[in-house]
Design an enzyme around this catalytic site. Structure first.
Site, PDB file in Angstrom:
ATOM      1  N   SER A   1       0.787  -1.230   0.000  1.00 36.87           N
ATOM      2  CA  SER A   1       0.000   0.000   0.000  1.00 36.87           C
ATOM      3  C   SER A   1       0.817   1.277   0.000  1.00 36.87           C
ATOM      4  O   SER A   1       0.240   2.360  -0.097  1.00 36.87           O
ATOM      5  CB  SER A   1      -0.954   0.010   1.193  1.00 36.87           C
ATOM      6  OG  SER A   1      -2.068  -0.788   0.929  1.00 36.87           O
TER       7      SER A   1
ATOM      8  N   THR B   1       1.545  -3.920   3.338  1.00 33.83           N
ATOM      9  CA  THR B   1       1.764  -5.348   3.512  1.00 33.83           C
ATOM     10  C   THR B   1       1.129  -6.067   2.342  1.00 33.83           C
ATOM     11  O   THR B   1       0.055  -5.678   1.890  1.00 33.83           O
ATOM     12  CB  THR B   1       1.124  -5.843   4.819  1.00 33.83           C
ATOM     13  OG1 THR B   1       1.672  -5.126   5.920  1.00 33.83           O
ATOM     14  CG2 THR B   1       1.365  -7.324   5.023  1.00 33.83           C
TER      15      THR B   1
END
Length: 410
Positions: free
Chosen positions: A107, A354
């Site tokens: 992200s 992640t």
């Protein structure tokens, strides 16, 4: 992307971003701090202490919590740039971890996409408070009776995660891995999945759905895919030669660290190799491959005003409270940027991510000009491991700073 679970892999950026020092970008909000406090260790002593503390924090993640490999790239106005790594990049061969290795940044991709959107806003090609319907007519409508309406959702709300849209990744990860790990996914297909889901309970809801829509808006107004715009507007001008969009390729090009995850989700379960993954399911919200050095350079350029005019960098830093269950207590979210308070005072600005296969990324700049990028080859699997991961950021950046509060939008 961020929580420790696969479900939120491309969703909430838990344990992401950190930074300190006293660098003021002139844009206001948290992190626009003052000078070093009197009595701070100076010169080589302070620099040596910072390096030692960071190395010890990385050691903790490897030796106490079983993260196979960790690496950091840090820049400080007084100490210069240095990198350090612990553990292995490949458990099978035992190859040592290196800060130069490529990895999936999850992200953190959102900040790249948000930056391009704001560049287009600055050019008058996108209106930040215009409804999504203006750019993507008919795409957001009702869903399965849930009332989603592109006429009432703005571009700002997409970037800020206040659109009220659910996150398609929460549905995706309920499927067996073999059904989607190596499969190509189109943004509109994934958005359609989200529109069939019930709305989130809270006003602020981290959703990669928002950034797929932002990417489609970029494509609509430029005639080019968001990947092409990020490449031409950010990657090439900044010389980020190790950062690229992988497309349908499930492998990472060049020297890279492997990533590891628990297929069962249990903290003590054996780790599986999750390096190969088709990241089209993350798209404009999570697909980029990079290195700690490139991530660090990007956030320094952004905070230094090299990518956005001051007015729009200020707008990017207007924050709203984030859901502490999706991030952590005290965290706030701007337009593709997280602001988080430091225990020693001040704020860091950045983002983290992640991916389901296990890579975790962090990039941020703090109030004294120090910046850091972190790479992990597995996600912390316990609350204590997550706490020690966050402590790594505190260790890397903590210094006396002004305790200026973030601006809150109405």
């Amino acid at each position: 992307m961020a929580t420790a679970s696969v479900v939120l892999a491309l969703v909430s950026p838990v344990a992401e971003a950190a930074g300190t020092g006293t660098h003021g970008s002139g844009t206001g909000g948290p992190g626009a701090g003052g000078a070093d406090a009197a009595g701070r260790p100076s010169g080589s002593d302070a620099c040596a202490a910072a390096r030692s503390s960071l190395a010890a924090s990385l050691d903790t993640l490897v030796t106490r919590h079983g993260i196979p490999g960790v690496a950091a790239d840090l820049t400080d106005p007084r100490c210069g740039r240095w990198d350090t790594a612990r553990g292995v990049a490949d458990r099978k061969t035992g190859r040592p971890m290196r800060a130069e290795d490529r990895f999936r940044i999850g992200s953190v991709t959102k900040t790249f996409t948000a930056t391009v959107v704001l560049q287009l806003v600055a050019e008058g090609r996108i209106a930040l408070d215009a409804p999504v319907e203006r750019y993507l007519p008919g795409l957001i409508h009702g869903g399965d009776g849930h009332g989603y309406d592109g006429r009432t959702i703005t571009v700002r709300q997409l970037l800020q995660h206040t659109s009220g849209l659910p996150d398609y990744t929460e549905a995706l990860v309920q499927l067996p891995l073999e059904q989607w790990r190596f499969r190509h996914a189109e943004p509109r297909e994934l958005i359609a999945t989200a529109l069939k889901m019930p709305p989130p309970e809270k006003k602020w809801h981290y959703a990669t759905t928002n950034y797929l829509l932002a990417g489609l808006i970029v494509e609509k107004v430029t005639g080019h895919r968001v990947e092409s715009e990020v490449t031409s507007r950010i990657l090439r001008p900044l010389g980020l030669r190790d950062t690229y969009w992988p497309g349908d390729s499930t492998r990472i090009r060049g020297a890279h660290s492997h990533s590891y995850f628990s297929a069962t989700g249990e903290p003590d379960a054996p780790l599986a190799d999750g390096t190969e993954w088709n990241m089209t399911f993350g798209g404009a919200g999570g697909a980029l491959v990079s290195t700690p050095a490139d991530v660090n350079r990007f956030f320094r350029a952004l905070s230094g005003g090299k990518l956005l005019p001051a007015r729009w960098l200020t707008e990017m830093k207007r924050t709203v409270p984030a859901d502490p269950d999706r991030l952590w207590p005290g965290a706030r979210y701007g337009l593709g940027l997280i602001a988080s308070p430091l225990e020693c005072g001040g704020w860091w600005w950045g983002h983290g991510g992640t991916v389901p296969g296990g890579h975790r990324a962090l990039g941020a700049v703090g109030p004294g000009g120090r910046s850091i990028a972190l790479a992990l080859t597995a996600v912390p699997s316990t609350e204590q491991a997550e706490a020690d991961y966050r402590a790594t950021a505190e260790t890397a950046f903590c210094a006396p700073t002004d305790k200026q509060q973030p601006k809150e939008t109405s």
